[in-house]
Design an enzyme around this catalytic site. Structure first.
Site, PDB file in Angstrom:
ATOM      1  N   THR A  96      -1.936  -5.106   1.203  1.00 26.10           N
ATOM      2  CA  THR A  96      -3.275  -5.637   1.452  1.00 26.10           C
ATOM      3  C   THR A  96      -4.294  -4.716   0.797  1.00 26.10           C
ATOM      4  OG1 THR A  96      -2.569  -6.530   3.584  1.00 26.10           O
ATOM      5  CG2 THR A  96      -4.939  -6.372   3.190  1.00 26.10           C
ATOM      6  N   LYS A 171      -6.468 -12.875   2.578  1.00 31.01           N
ATOM      7  CA  LYS A 171      -5.889 -11.926   3.540  1.00 31.01           C
ATOM      8  C   LYS A 171      -6.989 -11.204   4.322  1.00 31.01           C
ATOM      9  CE  LYS A 171      -3.163  -9.135   5.622  1.00 31.01           C
ATOM     10  NZ  LYS A 171      -2.548  -9.614   6.845  1.00 31.01           N
TER      11      LYS A 171
HETATM   12  P1  NAP Z   1       3.195   1.734   6.648  1.00 29.58           P
HETATM   13  O1  NAP Z   1       4.301   1.607   7.609  1.00 29.58           O
HETATM   14  O2  NAP Z   1       2.102   2.711   6.928  1.00 29.58           O
HETATM   15  O3  NAP Z   1       3.809   2.041   5.195  1.00 29.58           O
HETATM   16  C1  NAP Z   1       2.998   2.385   4.119  1.00 29.58           C
HETATM   17  C2  NAP Z   1       3.832   2.584   2.878  1.00 29.58           C
HETATM   18  O4  NAP Z   1       2.943   3.002   1.807  1.00 29.58           O
HETATM   19  C3  NAP Z   1       4.898   3.667   2.999  1.00 29.58           C
HETATM   20  O5  NAP Z   1       6.011   3.319   2.225  1.00 29.58           O
HETATM   21  C4  NAP Z   1       4.187   4.890   2.401  1.00 29.58           C
HETATM   22  O6  NAP Z   1       5.058   5.876   1.906  1.00 29.58           O
HETATM   23  C5  NAP Z   1       3.445   4.228   1.263  1.00 29.58           C
HETATM   24  N1  NAP Z   1       2.345   5.024   0.735  1.00 29.58           N
HETATM   25  C6  NAP Z   1       1.213   5.382   1.379  1.00 29.58           C
HETATM   26  N2  NAP Z   1       0.399   6.075   0.544  1.00 29.58           N
HETATM   27  C7  NAP Z   1       1.050   6.158  -0.641  1.00 29.58           C
HETATM   28  C8  NAP Z   1       0.726   6.713  -1.913  1.00 29.58           C
HETATM   29  N3  NAP Z   1      -0.435   7.346  -2.125  1.00 29.58           N
HETATM   30  N4  NAP Z   1       1.624   6.575  -2.917  1.00 29.58           N
HETATM   31  C9  NAP Z   1       2.782   5.929  -2.722  1.00 29.58           C
HETATM   32  N5  NAP Z   1       3.153   5.374  -1.557  1.00 29.58           N
HETATM   33  C10 NAP Z   1       2.282   5.476  -0.528  1.00 29.58           C
HETATM   34  O7  NAP Z   1       2.435   0.344   6.446  1.00 29.58           O
HETATM   35  P2  NAP Z   1       2.955  -1.158   6.667  1.00 29.58           P
HETATM   36  O8  NAP Z   1       2.640  -1.575   8.048  1.00 29.58           O
HETATM   37  O9  NAP Z   1       4.336  -1.306   6.145  1.00 29.58           O
HETATM   38  O10 NAP Z   1       1.910  -1.948   5.740  1.00 29.58           O
HETATM   39  C11 NAP Z   1       2.049  -2.021   4.333  1.00 29.58           C
HETATM   40  C12 NAP Z   1       0.964  -2.928   3.790  1.00 29.58           C
HETATM   41  O11 NAP Z   1       1.086  -4.227   4.374  1.00 29.58           O
HETATM   42  C13 NAP Z   1      -0.470  -2.472   4.117  1.00 29.58           C
HETATM   43  O12 NAP Z   1      -1.307  -2.813   3.048  1.00 29.58           O
HETATM   44  C14 NAP Z   1      -0.817  -3.275   5.361  1.00 29.58           C
HETATM   45  O13 NAP Z   1      -2.216  -3.452   5.498  1.00 29.58           O
HETATM   46  C15 NAP Z   1      -0.107  -4.575   5.059  1.00 29.58           C
HETATM   47  N6  NAP Z   1       0.298  -5.370   6.230  1.00 29.58           N
HETATM   48  C16 NAP Z   1       0.836  -4.768   7.324  1.00 29.58           C
HETATM   49  C17 NAP Z   1       1.213  -5.553   8.397  1.00 29.58           C
HETATM   50  C18 NAP Z   1       1.799  -4.965   9.662  1.00 29.58           C
HETATM   51  O14 NAP Z   1       1.783  -5.663  10.680  1.00 29.58           O
HETATM   52  N7  NAP Z   1       2.332  -3.754   9.672  1.00 29.58           N
HETATM   53  C19 NAP Z   1       1.049  -6.946   8.347  1.00 29.58           C
HETATM   54  C20 NAP Z   1       0.529  -7.541   7.195  1.00 29.58           C
HETATM   55  C21 NAP Z   1       0.158  -6.723   6.133  1.00 29.58           C
HETATM   56  P3  NAP Z   1       5.610   7.068   2.863  1.00 29.58           P
HETATM   57  O15 NAP Z   1       6.776   6.483   3.591  1.00 29.58           O
HETATM   58  O16 NAP Z   1       5.964   8.140   1.925  1.00 29.58           O
HETATM   59  O17 NAP Z   1       4.461   7.420   3.788  1.00 29.58           O
END
Ligand code: NAP
Length: 286
Positions: A96, A171
């Protein structure tokens, strides 16, 4: 069958990549914290050392990263996706982000002769695990069609919204509404409990009427239990609200409710609840 790369194995990405491995795709994974690749490698995925290596070796590379900064870093950074993409290859960013970020990445990818699709998702951890996300795509139509079999393992519904940027906008609209719903639920429960109402009965009445919805049904009991086990990190919801407010500035649309929700989530983030679930917003409302 296309070879698939997957960048970003957080809450969402890990579950999504696991579904692709389970479905029999030839998947290569990368994550900034490399240890998170282990269970997927044990399940049959290959592991790459950099996003560049993934893009070099796969027909289609998917990213599911935290925010615009992470999306840019994975694409434009040293040994990023851009360095590995060849003519005709596909890059799909499902993170997102704001529409400007999506367009900048799209321009750079297409300048290399590769194809780009933004495809953020609606749905959280459980739908990601169950393969029942809603996929909001914009960009290269041929890549959207080619990725159909992949998307069908990740989601229950997908929509093609036109040019790059429209998926990001959809989104942000959806999450701006959800952020306000979480604030409304939190304030309703806090007010009701102070007025000696029973929390379960408040949720029961909501469920019986026109406001019945999965988000209230799912998060309401969590709020009452004080449970904020993370499905959707609060810091990401605040990021989405911040981006929606920025979009409203850009488009000249007043967003009083969305701005207020942003401030409330910002306060919760500053108070240290960023890695907890969005249910933790209740803690600063109470
Ligand atoms: P998350 O658990 O916080 O995972 C974030 C991911 O991004 C991890 O793999 C992290 O790597 C990586 N990352 C962060 N900063 C980085 C950087 N500078 N360079 C490379 N990798 C980086 O988040 P998530 O919940 O899976 O969400 C992922 C995306 O989907 C977000 O944009 C969120 O808004 C969206 N989303 C989430 C949900 C939900 O319910 N969770 C629903 C819809 C959409 P590390 O493991 O090394 O930290």
């Amino acid at each position: 069958m296309a070879t698939v790369g997957f960048l970003g194995l957080g809450i969402m990405g890990h579950a999504m990549a696991a579904n692709l491995v389970k479905a029999g795709f030839d998947v290569t994974v990368w994550n900034r914290t490399a240890s998170k690749c282990a269970t997927l490698v044990a399940a049959g995925a290959k592991q790459a050392a950099t996003p560049r290596e993934v893009a070099e070796s796969c027909d289609i590379t998917i990213a599911m990263l935290a925010d615009p900064a992470a999306s840019r870093e994975a694409c434009f950074g040293k040994d990023g996706v851009l360095a590995g993409l060849a003519q005709g290859r596909g890059y799909i960013d499902m993170s997102t982000v704001d529409d400007d970020t999506a367009r900048e990445i799209a321009e750079a990818v297409t300048a290399k002769g590769a194809r780009f699709l933004e495809a953020p998702v609606s749905g959280t951890k459980k739908p990601a695990e169950d393969g029942t996300l809603v996929i909001l795509a914009g960009g290269d139509r041929s890549l959207y069609d080619e990725a159909g079999p992949l998307f069908d393992k990740l989601g229950k519904k997908r929509v093609f919204l036109g040019n790059v940027g429209q998926g990001a906008r959809m989104k942000l609209v959806v999450n701006m509404i959800m952020g306000q719903m979480m604030v409304a639920l939190s304030e309703g429960l806090a007010l009701g409990l102070k007025g000696d109402l029973d929390g379960e009965q408040i949720l029961d009445v909501l469920e019986a009427g026109a406001m019945a919805c999965p988000i209230f049904k799912g998060k309401g009991p969590m709020l009452l239990r004080g449970d904020a086990t993370t499905s959707f990190p609060l810091k990401h919801m605040q990021k989405d609200l911040r981006l929606a407010v920025a979009l409203s500035e850009q488009l000249g649309q007043s967003l009083q409710g969305g701005s207020t929700a942003n401030e409330i989530f910002k306060r919760a983030n500053i108070a240290g609840h960023g890695d907890a679930d969005i249910a933790a917003v209740y803690r600063v409302v109470q």
